[in-house]
Design a protein around this motif. Sequence first.
Motif, mmCIF file in Angstrom:
data_model
loop_
_atom_site.group_PDB
_atom_site.id
_atom_site.type_symbol
_atom_site.label_atom_id
_atom_site.label_comp_id
_atom_site.label_asym_id
_atom_site.label_seq_id
_atom_site.Cartn_x
_atom_site.Cartn_y
_atom_site.Cartn_z
ATOM 1 N N GLU A 48 0.836 -1.205 0.000
ATOM 2 C CA GLU A 48 0.000 0.000 0.000
ATOM 3 C C GLU A 48 0.868 1.251 0.000
ATOM 4 O OE1 GLU A 48 -3.321 1.539 2.995
ATOM 5 O OE2 GLU A 48 -3.366 -0.635 2.704
ATOM 6 N N ARG A 49 1.919 1.239 0.791
ATOM 7 C CA ARG A 49 2.836 2.381 0.852
ATOM 8 C C ARG A 49 3.552 2.569 -0.480
ATOM 9 N NH1 ARG A 49 5.129 0.387 6.279
ATOM 10 N NH2 ARG A 49 3.525 1.077 7.694
ATOM 11 N N ALA A 54 4.525 9.694 -4.317
ATOM 12 C CA ALA A 54 5.669 10.197 -3.556
ATOM 13 C C ALA A 54 5.240 11.419 -2.751
ATOM 14 C CB ALA A 54 6.809 10.548 -4.501
ATOM 15 N N ARG A 55 5.715 11.459 -1.518
ATOM 16 C CA ARG A 55 5.346 12.565 -0.644
ATOM 17 C C ARG A 55 6.593 13.309 -0.192
ATOM 18 N NH1 ARG A 55 2.364 9.911 3.976
ATOM 19 N NH2 ARG A 55 2.214 12.039 4.713
ATOM 20 N N ASP A 56 6.376 14.542 0.144
ATOM 21 C CA ASP A 56 7.443 15.401 0.631
ATOM 22 C C ASP A 56 7.942 14.877 1.980
ATOM 23 O OD1 ASP A 56 9.131 17.534 1.158
ATOM 24 O OD2 ASP A 56 7.516 18.862 1.810
ATOM 25 N N ILE A 60 5.920 14.055 5.591
ATOM 26 C CA ILE A 60 5.961 12.749 6.253
ATOM 27 C C ILE A 60 6.434 12.909 7.694
ATOM 28 C CG2 ILE A 60 7.111 10.499 6.290
ATOM 29 C CD1 ILE A 60 7.174 10.706 3.185
ATOM 30 N N ALA A 61 7.492 13.705 7.893
ATOM 31 C CA ALA A 61 8.012 13.927 9.240
ATOM 32 C C ALA A 61 6.972 14.615 10.116
ATOM 33 C CB ALA A 61 9.294 14.762 9.184
ATOM 34 N N ASP A 62 6.271 15.593 9.563
ATOM 35 C CA ASP A 62 5.234 16.294 10.326
ATOM 36 C C ASP A 62 4.103 15.336 10.703
ATOM 37 O OD1 ASP A 62 4.007 18.727 11.428
ATOM 38 O OD2 ASP A 62 2.519 18.392 9.843
ATOM 39 N N GLU A 63 3.704 14.486 9.771
ATOM 40 C CA GLU A 63 2.635 13.518 10.052
ATOM 41 C C GLU A 63 3.065 12.561 11.156
ATOM 42 O OE1 GLU A 63 0.631 9.778 7.794
ATOM 43 O OE2 GLU A 63 0.843 11.614 6.625
#
Length: 141
Positions: A48-49, A54-56, A60-63
């Motif tokens: 799934e990942r 693609a994410r910033d 991702i770190a903030d999430e």
Amino acid sequence: MTSITNTDTDTERERWRSTLDAREAVLAADLRTAAAELPDARNTDDTERARAPARDPIDIADERLQNGLRYAEAERDMAELRDIDAARARLENGEFGFCIDCGTEIPRARLEAMPAAARCIACQERHEEAHPAEVRLPPDL
């Protein structure tokens, strides 16, 4: 500054029960909200990942940070629910309002602020020094 003693009225005991019930309801609602917001690791697999766009890395770190904070808040709320259960037991056996360590009366102002308080301020400070809080974060942080 008085606490609940065997000579207090049933009305006073019921008021403390209601206070504990109200706090429990708030915590339960907070936990339901946290459960709905936190990702379920069992339902998120590597496939799934891999399919996700693609994410910033900053996003991702903030999430992950936000999820870690929600997780820590949920842990704190669960601990307070356990404290409320213990306070109910003390209320029933006549020990509510007295420090579990030294036996002195807990000031009413402290009980008003923290109805599940089990220790007087001095004993609570000693307890916290001897048992520093551990912050447990989810494994992906």
